[in-house]
Design an enzyme around this catalytic site. Structure first.
Site, short mmCIF file in Angstrom:
data_model
loop_
_atom_site.label_atom_id
_atom_site.label_comp_id
_atom_site.label_asym_id
_atom_site.label_seq_id
_atom_site.Cartn_x
_atom_site.Cartn_y
_atom_site.Cartn_z
N SER A 135 0.83 -1.22 0.00
CA SER A 135 0.00 0.00 0.00
C SER A 135 0.86 1.26 0.00
O SER A 135 2.04 1.23 0.35
CB SER A 135 -0.90 0.01 1.23
OG SER A 135 -1.64 -1.18 1.33
N1 SAM Z 1 -0.22 -5.18 4.23
C1 SAM Z 1 0.49 -5.45 3.00
C2 SAM Z 1 1.87 -4.84 2.97
O1 SAM Z 1 2.27 -4.19 3.94
O2 SAM Z 1 2.55 -5.06 1.96
C3 SAM Z 1 -0.29 -5.05 1.78
C4 SAM Z 1 -1.42 -5.95 1.56
S1 SAM Z 1 -2.12 -6.05 -0.03
C5 SAM Z 1 -2.83 -4.45 -0.25
C6 SAM Z 1 -3.49 -7.12 0.40
C7 SAM Z 1 -3.10 -8.52 0.74
O3 SAM Z 1 -4.25 -9.20 1.24
C8 SAM Z 1 -2.60 -9.35 -0.45
O4 SAM Z 1 -1.34 -9.85 -0.19
C9 SAM Z 1 -3.65 -10.45 -0.56
O5 SAM Z 1 -3.12 -11.68 -1.03
C10 SAM Z 1 -4.14 -10.55 0.85
N2 SAM Z 1 -5.46 -11.19 1.04
C11 SAM Z 1 -6.61 -11.03 0.32
N3 SAM Z 1 -7.60 -11.77 0.86
C12 SAM Z 1 -7.07 -12.40 1.96
C13 SAM Z 1 -7.58 -13.30 2.93
N4 SAM Z 1 -8.85 -13.73 2.95
N5 SAM Z 1 -6.74 -13.73 3.89
C14 SAM Z 1 -5.45 -13.35 3.94
N6 SAM Z 1 -4.91 -12.50 3.05
C15 SAM Z 1 -5.70 -12.02 2.06
#
Ligand code: SAM
Length: 206
Positions: free
Chosen positions: A55
């Site tokens: 993000s």
């Molecule tokens: N917090 C992260 C960082 O600091 O880089 C950025 C996260 S990215 C915007 C969103 C993440 O949520 C992705 O890696 C995606 O694979 C994960 N995601 C989506 N649905 C999910 C779920 N049900 N459980 C765990 N992770 C999930």
């Protein structure tokens, strides 16, 4: 990195000393793919593979400030991605940080990045919409992907007085919501405004 932090402070994304210190300590360059290192200190989301992103720093700062993190808080993050957000949280609260990622390759990427930068975060692979009951209740829960609605399970795993920060809505049209658990039956919601996030995929997601 200094310019990025000055920008985040000038526009009041960073408000507290603890969030400022975390941004100063955690080097975003260690959490982006090598070919994007020259853009690590820009205030933009960047691709990390598998159609996912790290993000924008301003978005992370808004979420961390809204959660009002305190040293010693037990925190659950849903959506580990690169591990950057988890490292910032750990810098503020200490070692009681758990983070769930559904894509095993990204969980591995995050583990390596956290190791390089020296943060101890417990990374789990699975569907984060179900939370992680084993370590509940949490003081704070942060979801870094957009959900169709607030997952009931995550509210259940919050302490009374705890806070959940979650983007609610569709990918490019979601609102950043902070839900405070007032009692077992009552939550108080505050809307921090519009944002864009990749979708939360899972049982209580899309
Ligand atoms: N917090 C992260 C960082 O600091 O880089 C950025 C996260 S990215 C915007 C969103 C993440 O949520 C992705 O890696 C995606 O694979 C994960 N995601 C989506 N649905 C999910 C779920 N049900 N459980 C765990 N992770 C999930």
């Amino acid at each position: 990195m200094r310019n990025l932090i000055d920008h985040l402070m000038k526009y009041r994304y960073i408000k507290s000393e603890s969030v400022k210190r975390a941004f100063e300590k955690v080097d975003r360059k260690l959490f982006v793919p090598e070919y994007l290192e020259d853009r690590a200190y820009s205030d933009h989301p960047l691709p990390i593979g598998f159609n996912q992103t790290i993000s924008a720093p301003s978005m992370i700062a808004i979420m961390l400030e809204a959660l009002d993190l305190k040293r010693g808080d037990k925190v659950l993050e849903i959506g580990t991605g690169s591990g950057y957000n988890a490292a910032l949280i750990s810098e503020i609260v200490g070692e009681n940080v758990f983070s769930i990622e559904r894509i095993p390759e990204l969980a591995e990427f995050a583990k390596n990045n956290l190791k390089k930068s020296g943060y101890k975060v417990k990374i789990l692979i699975g569907d984060g919409t179900l939370g992680y009951e084993g370590e509940s209740p949490y003081d704070k829960i942060i979801v870094t992907a957009a959900a169709p609605k607030i997952p009931e399970t995550l509210i259940k795993q919050l302490k009374i007085g705890g806070k959940l920060c979650i983007p609610v809505g569709e990918r490019y049209f979601c609102d950043l919501i902070v839900a405070e658990k007032i009692s077992d039956k009552k939550i108080k919601k505050k809307n921090y405004g519009g944002c864009a996030f990749v979708p939360l995929i899972g049982k209580e997601g899309w």
